[in-house]
Design an enzyme around this catalytic site. Structure first.
Site, PDB file in Angstrom:
ATOM      1  N   ARG A  78       0.869  -1.173   0.000  1.00 49.68           N
ATOM      2  CA  ARG A  78       0.000   0.000   0.000  1.00 49.68           C
ATOM      3  C   ARG A  78       0.908   1.226   0.000  1.00 49.68           C
ATOM      4  O   ARG A  78       1.685   1.435   0.937  1.00 49.68           O
ATOM      5  CB  ARG A  78      -0.913  -0.009   1.220  1.00 49.68           C
ATOM      6  CG  ARG A  78      -1.897   1.152   1.312  1.00 49.68           C
ATOM      7  CD  ARG A  78      -2.893   0.875   2.430  1.00 49.68           C
ATOM      8  NE  ARG A  78      -3.841   1.960   2.645  1.00 49.68           N
ATOM      9  CZ  ARG A  78      -3.762   2.856   3.638  1.00 49.68           C
ATOM     10  NH1 ARG A  78      -2.750   2.793   4.509  1.00 49.68           N
ATOM     11  NH2 ARG A  78      -4.665   3.800   3.780  1.00 49.68           N
ATOM     12  N   ASN A 154      -7.014   8.238   2.468  1.00 47.30           N
ATOM     13  CA  ASN A 154      -6.682   7.645   3.768  1.00 47.30           C
ATOM     14  C   ASN A 154      -7.458   8.323   4.885  1.00 47.30           C
ATOM     15  O   ASN A 154      -7.508   9.556   4.964  1.00 47.30           O
ATOM     16  CB  ASN A 154      -5.177   7.795   4.034  1.00 47.30           C
ATOM     17  CG  ASN A 154      -4.770   7.186   5.362  1.00 47.30           C
ATOM     18  OD1 ASN A 154      -4.784   5.982   5.537  1.00 47.30           O
ATOM     19  ND2 ASN A 154      -4.412   8.045   6.328  1.00 47.30           N
ATOM     20  N   GLU A 155      -8.095   7.520   5.742  1.00 45.09           N
ATOM     21  CA  GLU A 155      -8.775   7.999   6.959  1.00 45.09           C
ATOM     22  C   GLU A 155      -9.437   9.343   6.708  1.00 45.09           C
ATOM     23  O   GLU A 155      -9.087  10.360   7.317  1.00 45.09           O
ATOM     24  CB  GLU A 155      -7.765   8.074   8.106  1.00 45.09           C
ATOM     25  CG  GLU A 155      -7.139   6.711   8.407  1.00 45.09           C
ATOM     26  CD  GLU A 155      -6.113   6.725   9.536  1.00 45.09           C
ATOM     27  OE1 GLU A 155      -5.854   7.811  10.098  1.00 45.09           O
ATOM     28  OE2 GLU A 155      -5.557   5.653   9.845  1.00 45.09           O
ATOM     29  N   HIS A 222      -9.261   0.377   9.806  1.00 43.41           N
ATOM     30  CA  HIS A 222      -7.945   0.528  10.419  1.00 43.41           C
ATOM     31  C   HIS A 222      -8.080   0.162  11.893  1.00 43.41           C
ATOM     32  O   HIS A 222      -8.850   0.787  12.630  1.00 43.41           O
ATOM     33  CB  HIS A 222      -7.427   1.954  10.249  1.00 43.41           C
ATOM     34  CG  HIS A 222      -7.126   2.305   8.826  1.00 43.41           C
ATOM     35  ND1 HIS A 222      -6.552   3.501   8.455  1.00 43.41           N
ATOM     36  CD2 HIS A 222      -7.312   1.606   7.671  1.00 43.41           C
ATOM     37  CE1 HIS A 222      -6.404   3.528   7.145  1.00 43.41           C
ATOM     38  NE2 HIS A 222      -6.866   2.387   6.645  1.00 43.41           N
ATOM     39  N   TYR A 224      -6.580  -0.045  15.416  1.00 46.66           N
ATOM     40  CA  TYR A 224      -5.598   0.364  16.412  1.00 46.66           C
ATOM     41  C   TYR A 224      -6.238   0.214  17.800  1.00 46.66           C
ATOM     42  O   TYR A 224      -6.810  -0.817  18.110  1.00 46.66           O
ATOM     43  CB  TYR A 224      -5.108   1.783  16.121  1.00 46.66           C
ATOM     44  CG  TYR A 224      -4.292   1.880  14.849  1.00 46.66           C
ATOM     45  CD1 TYR A 224      -3.005   1.346  14.791  1.00 46.66           C
ATOM     46  CD2 TYR A 224      -4.815   2.479  13.711  1.00 46.66           C
ATOM     47  CE1 TYR A 224      -2.244   1.418  13.626  1.00 46.66           C
ATOM     48  CE2 TYR A 224      -4.056   2.562  12.540  1.00 46.66           C
ATOM     49  CZ  TYR A 224      -2.773   2.027  12.503  1.00 46.66           C
ATOM     50  OH  TYR A 224      -2.030   2.091  11.359  1.00 46.66           O
ATOM     51  N   GLU A 251      -5.133  -1.085   7.733  1.00 46.53           N
ATOM     52  CA  GLU A 251      -4.008  -0.698   8.575  1.00 46.53           C
ATOM     53  C   GLU A 251      -4.198  -1.357   9.944  1.00 46.53           C
ATOM     54  O   GLU A 251      -5.318  -1.507  10.415  1.00 46.53           O
ATOM     55  CB  GLU A 251      -3.913   0.818   8.793  1.00 46.53           C
ATOM     56  CG  GLU A 251      -3.302   1.612   7.689  1.00 46.53           C
ATOM     57  CD  GLU A 251      -3.094   3.083   8.083  1.00 46.53           C
ATOM     58  OE1 GLU A 251      -3.007   3.364   9.309  1.00 46.53           O
ATOM     59  OE2 GLU A 251      -3.035   3.929   7.188  1.00 46.53           O
ATOM     60  N   TRP A 280       0.793  -1.365   9.139  1.00 46.78           N
ATOM     61  CA  TRP A 280       1.433  -0.048   9.118  1.00 46.78           C
ATOM     62  C   TRP A 280       2.655  -0.115  10.032  1.00 46.78           C
ATOM     63  O   TRP A 280       2.521  -0.478  11.190  1.00 46.78           O
ATOM     64  CB  TRP A 280       0.469   1.023   9.615  1.00 46.78           C
ATOM     65  CG  TRP A 280       1.082   2.392   9.508  1.00 46.78           C
ATOM     66  CD1 TRP A 280       1.903   3.010  10.407  1.00 46.78           C
ATOM     67  CD2 TRP A 280       0.957   3.284   8.400  1.00 46.78           C
ATOM     68  NE1 TRP A 280       2.304   4.240   9.942  1.00 46.78           N
ATOM     69  CE2 TRP A 280       1.735   4.436   8.710  1.00 46.78           C
ATOM     70  CE3 TRP A 280       0.291   3.236   7.178  1.00 46.78           C
ATOM     71  CZ2 TRP A 280       1.839   5.522   7.841  1.00 46.78           C
ATOM     72  CZ3 TRP A 280       0.393   4.312   6.325  1.00 46.78           C
ATOM     73  CH2 TRP A 280       1.153   5.446   6.658  1.00 46.78           C
TER      74      TRP A 280
END
Length: 542
Positions: A78, A154-155, A222, A224, A251, A280
């Site tokens: 990516r 992205n985001e 993503h 986290y 991610e 990531w």
């Protein structure tokens, strides 16, 4: 039927032709696409992304990273791009990126990072501006549908409410791309900095998917700190699987400033469900998240603990990635390599040995990618190491222990050979080494009290390898432990103990090291621990 149509004349032919056309999709998807809730290639073979993000926008000179990422087994990269929030990546630069992906047999996910945190972070671009960038690159993207996925932005939203919101803005972006003639598989990121904690993407994904005339959208979550438990990970994945909607973990990391994600569950669940994941990130992180680097200073020979985990750990990239069949012809390489020769053991010490074996051959077309070395213990043989050549030096073995070791070959498509015959050897007697050095660094915040994130680097300074470790130390008065990573942590009052995980228990002699970390609280005056012991032996504090 042909004779009747011929007699009926031109009018009937025209009518039947118009009826036939009307039932066809307005735009048939080409190249990489979605079928039955899964990402597939143009030939219908399933493609499961296993890769990492590479920060090309900020490190455009690190073009060797594409080959390095491939060398560790990835099938996807990516690529971070910018259309102007940072130095813009031009059409010629992006064309070169695509060429590097293809040269290294990688599927290229191109993402526009300009949109990160829109509505909350100053300078962020809208999704509409991101589409402008993609349209400006259309000349180098058209025709690359077999090799390129477009990650629109992205985001694309932070945590603040904005108008238009995620669903409207994402639908509009997809519509503009399709109207411009883009045929690519499109990846869309979740809001809330990609983590979708408000479930906006989860609850509106079906409507966004249906808005695309090609039905060729894959959603990207993503993971986290929001996903710090197995229950949270599995529930989110279950919702998309139940809805029959395509999803990838676009991610994730082993740690983050907002909490400790459950990377083990993320990876195991992605593997069991056939979902893609992209970690990531390769290297070059800053701003306090340097621990997310997979290699140090873009050096493929210097894997960090996070790099070791995602590439070489359980359900990791080496173990699970399968190369896209577009690089192996019209059909997948399903032919395994021949079995390697029986390994020979030399230079056997108390903690290591050198193995060498006769090479394998591969007739499937994807080429030998390397060898995996296992200790024979029945159905759950632990992996001792991997090599790209027909030899390896094992470290971290236990003294006075008999080992039976075998080797398997692996080709570029991920096919595994039969096992070689096993070699048996016994390590010499000796100790595990007690000399050690500990470097402790922390980033406290607050005034008079607050929190901190600490990183602890453990180095074996002894002449014998350490195979399994336990680090003990005490926090100063007024300091508390919250959560840790890269080790099994136990706390009793101010006393902490960190014990190795399966992938970081071996510390090579004369400098082998690993890094662990934890979050904590403090009040009064922030103070670092004064002393550490490793396996009961006092360590030098750096």
């Amino acid at each position: 039927m042909k004779s009747r149509l011929a007699v009926a004349g031109t009018t009937l032919l025209a009518l039947l032709f118009s009826m036939f056309v009307s039932v066809q999709p307005a735009h048939a998807a080409v190249g990489l696409r979605v079928s039955g809730g899964r990402v597939v290639e143009a030939n219908g073979n399933a493609f499961v992304m296993r890769g990492v993000s590479h920060p090309h926008a900020w490190y455009a000179g690190q073009t060797g990273s594409f080959a390095d990422i491939k060398s560790l087994g990835a099938n996807t990269v990516r690529v971070v791009l910018s259309g102007g929030r940072w130095t813009a990546n031009t059409a010629s630069d992006v064309a070169n990126v695509i060429s590097l992906c293809k040269q290294n047999r990688l599927i290229c996910v191109l993402e526009n990072h300009d949109t990160t945190g829109y509505g909350e972070q100053s300078g962020a671009y809208t999704l509409d501006q991101a589409v402008d960038y993609w349209i400006g690159l259309q000349s180098v993207l058209t025709g690359q549908e077999n090799h390129v996925i477009i990650n629109i932005g992205n985001e694309p939203f932070g945590n603040n409410s904005v108008t238009p919101g995620w669903q409207a803005a994402t639908t509009s972006a997809i519509t503009r791309l399709r109207n411009a003639g883009f045929q690519h598989l499109i990846m869309v990121d979740a809001p809330n900095w990609g983590q979708d904690w408000a479930f906006t993407m989860r609850d509106n994904a079906a409507a966004v998917f249906d808005s695309d005339p090609q039905r060729n959208i894959v959603f990207s979550i993503h993971m986290y700190g929001v996903f710090d438990t197995a229950a949270e990970v599995t529930d989110y994945l279950n919702r998309f699987q139940t809805a029959g909607l395509p999803l990838v973990v676009g991610e994730f990391g082993h740690d983050h400033s907002d909490g400790n994600p459950d990377e083990d569950t993320i990876m195991s669940q992605a593997q069991s469900r056939g979902l893609g994941y992209i970690g990531w990130s390769w290297s070059g992180n800053g701003g306090g998240v340097e621990y997310l680097d997979m290699v140090t200073n873009f050096n493929v020979g210097s894997l960090t603990s996070w790099g070791q985990r995602i590439f070489n750990g359980a359900n990791g990239i080496r173990q699970t990635a399968r190369e896209a069949t577009i690089y192996g012809g019209s059909s997948a390489d399903t032919t395994p390599p021949t079995a390697p020769g029986t390994p020979a053991a030399t230079n056997v010490t108390s903690t290591g040995a050198t193995l060498s074996w006769a090479v394998s051959t591969d007739s499937g077309g994807s080429g030998l990618a390397g060898y995996d070395v296992y200790r024979e213990q029945g159905s759950t043989d632990p992996q001792l190491g991997q090599s790209t050549t027909n030899s390896i030096t094992l470290t971290g073995l236990t003294a006075s222990t008999q080992y039976q070791v075998y080797v398997r070959a692996r080709d570029g498509a991920g096919n595994l050979s039969a096992n070689s015959s096993a070699v048996t050897f016994t390590t010499a007697s000796g100790g595990g080494g007690g000399a050690c050095r500990v470097a402790f660094s922390a980033s406290p915040w607050g005034s008079g009290q607050g929190g901190f994130t600490a990183y602890v680097t453990i180095t074996n300074t002894g002449t014998s390898a350490v195979n399994g470790w336990s680090l003990a130390f005490a926090l100063p008065s007024g300091h508390g432990f919250q959560q840790g990573w890269s080790a099994t942590w136990a706390s009793s009052g101010q006393n902490l103990t960190a014990t190795n995980l399966s992938w970081n228990g071996g510390l090579a002699a004369n400098g082998g090291s690993t890094q662990i970390g934890f979050n904590g609280t403090w009040s009064g005056t922030f103070t670092r621990p004064a002393s550490f012991t490793l396996n009961g032996s006092a360590c030098t504090v750096a």
